[in-house]
Design a protein around this motif. Structure first.
Motif, PDB file in Angstrom:
ATOM      1  N   LYS A  71       0.837  -1.201   0.000  1.00 13.09           N
ATOM      2  CA  LYS A  71       0.000   0.000   0.000  1.00 13.09           C
ATOM      3  C   LYS A  71       0.874   1.253   0.000  1.00 13.09           C
ATOM      4  CE  LYS A  71      -2.221  -1.251   3.767  1.00 13.09           C
ATOM      5  NZ  LYS A  71      -3.232  -1.239   4.855  1.00 13.09           N
ATOM      6  N   ARG A  73       0.704   5.786  -0.627  1.00 13.08           N
ATOM      7  CA  ARG A  73      -0.090   7.011  -0.758  1.00 13.08           C
ATOM      8  C   ARG A  73       0.724   8.008  -1.573  1.00 13.08           C
ATOM      9  NH1 ARG A  73      -4.257   9.519   2.385  1.00 13.08           N
ATOM     10  NH2 ARG A  73      -4.122   7.793   3.878  1.00 13.08           N
ATOM     11  N   ARG A  79      -4.370   6.821  -3.258  1.00 14.87           N
ATOM     12  CA  ARG A  79      -3.964   5.606  -2.555  1.00 14.87           C
ATOM     13  C   ARG A  79      -3.882   4.455  -3.552  1.00 14.87           C
ATOM     14  NH1 ARG A  79      -7.880   5.761   2.825  1.00 14.87           N
ATOM     15  NH2 ARG A  79      -7.268   7.853   3.564  1.00 14.87           N
ATOM     16  N   THR A  80      -2.750   3.782  -3.560  1.00 17.12           N
ATOM     17  CA  THR A  80      -2.598   2.636  -4.452  1.00 17.12           C
ATOM     18  C   THR A  80      -2.303   1.387  -3.641  1.00 17.12           C
ATOM     19  OG1 THR A  80      -0.197   2.877  -4.792  1.00 17.12           O
ATOM     20  CG2 THR A  80      -1.652   4.137  -6.253  1.00 17.12           C
ATOM     21  N   SER A 110     -10.888  -1.721  -5.306  1.00 16.35           N
ATOM     22  CA  SER A 110     -10.475  -0.341  -5.552  1.00 16.35           C
ATOM     23  C   SER A 110     -11.701   0.544  -5.753  1.00 16.35           C
ATOM     24  CB  SER A 110      -9.569  -0.270  -6.787  1.00 16.35           C
ATOM     25  OG  SER A 110     -10.283  -0.664  -7.951  1.00 16.35           O
ATOM     26  N   ARG A 116      -8.682   5.673  -5.143  1.00 19.56           N
ATOM     27  CA  ARG A 116      -8.098   4.429  -4.636  1.00 19.56           C
ATOM     28  C   ARG A 116      -7.974   3.447  -5.794  1.00 19.56           C
ATOM     29  NH1 ARG A 116     -11.265   3.549   1.183  1.00 19.56           N
ATOM     30  NH2 ARG A 116     -10.577   5.544   2.125  1.00 19.56           N
TER      31      ARG A 116
END
Length: 323
Positions: A71, A73, A79-80, A110, A116
């Motif tokens: 994860k 940011r 946010r990925t 997602s 996201r």
């Protein structure tokens, strides 16, 4: 394992939690395990500040697959989450249709309208059928497939040598005739730290990037805390001078050729051929079954690609990276 999230679909149940090495013990041993999906790699990412969780997937209350999810940011807003070379399947013969369906369900984790995103690089070999199924599942490919050669280390040493391409084998013979000393290490950082320094210089000179070099000692610390060897280093010496070497990262039944370096003197006698071959034999002795040679690029690094393929390794091209 404590659950931090829980999602149910028509086919799969997804449970999310912290890294626990236990599921990796139940993986099939007759297929390779990518480095990016080993639990110790996840712990190494956590050590450099990247949050990682494990997504456990089951069908009809039966464990089916799982994956490491990193994860990040970006710019404080985006946010990925990324799944590199996963998920890992307990049944290696899982139909492609089921794999595509799971990737579709994972994508639903997602929410682009909330900034996201889930980035998926599934460990699925490319084919017209695979590409079509992922497209039909609603996934959008953003990068073409990554290619890497896998060496099957299960045959005996005589067969491994016979599988070498003729020119590569002749270069190995020349390296053996040079009477270089070969040193195996990896249990202690000083045995491979010189290679990390050489690789850093090499990356700067040639202008390429790779897995962060600082991750090697962190990976070693994570895995060796469990009693397993994490790193194998192979050094070729002319007298007392180190003229070539390689670092291999060990992960389950597999290993990855992480760093390779050869100076001018080493190149003259093809010392790196011997370094890689001695590494293959040493990994085999340690029970490693598969060796990932770390990716090939035939357009920008044709010489390196020929070197890796000279081992007789089978190149595998993945379907690509999707959102």
């Amino acid at each position: 394992m404590p659950s931090t999230d829980h999602t149910t679909s028509a086919l799969f149940d997804i449970r999310k939690g912290a890294i626990d090495p236990a599921p990796w013990q139940d993986l099939p041993q007759d297929i390779p395990l990518p480095l990016q999906q080993h639990w110790a790699y996840g712990r190494a990412l956590e050590a450099i500040g990247v949050p990682v969780e494990v997504w456990h997937i089951s069908a009809n209350d039966k464990p089916t697959a799982f994956c490491l999810v990193a994860k990040r940011r970006l710019a404080g807003v985006i946010r990925t989450r990324s799944i590199m070379r996963g998920p890992l399947w307990f049944a290696p013969d899982t139909p492609l249709a089921d794999k595509a369906n799971l990737l579709r369900i994972l994508k639903a984790q997602s929410s682009p309208w909330r900034w996201r995103f889930l980035i998926q690089q599934p460990d699925i070999e490319t084919s017209d059928e695979a590409l079509a199924r992922l497209k039909a599942a609603g996934l959008t490919r953003i990068l073409t497939g990554y290619s890497t050669p896998w060496v099957d280390l299960r045959p005996d040493p005589a067969h491994l040598r016979a599988a070498l391409v003729g020119k590569w084998r002749n270069q190995l013979n020349r390296a053996e005739d040079a009477h270089l000393a070969i040193s195996l290490g990896g249990r202690k950082a000083h045995q491979y730290s010189w290679l990390i320094e050489k690789e850093a210089e090499q990356r700067k000179a040639r202008g390429y990037n790779g897995i962060p070099l600082g991750i090697v000692p962190l990976y070693a610390n994570a895995l060796e805390d469990s009693g397993e060897q994490a790193v194998l280093s192979v050094s070729a010496l002319s007298g007392r001078r180190k003229i070539a070497g390689a670092v291999f990262l060990l992960h389950g039944n597999s290993a990855t050729y992480h760093i390779g370096w050869a100076g001018e003197e080493a190149r003259a006698v093809h010392a790196q051929n011997r370094v890689l071959y001695e590494g293959m034999l040493a990994l085999k002795e340690r029970g490693i079954k598969f060796l990932d040679l770390g990716g090939i690029n035939t357009s920008d690094s044709a010489g390196i690609a020929r070197f890796k393929l000279g081992t007789g390794a089978k190149p595998v091209t993945l379907v690509g990276t999707y959102i």
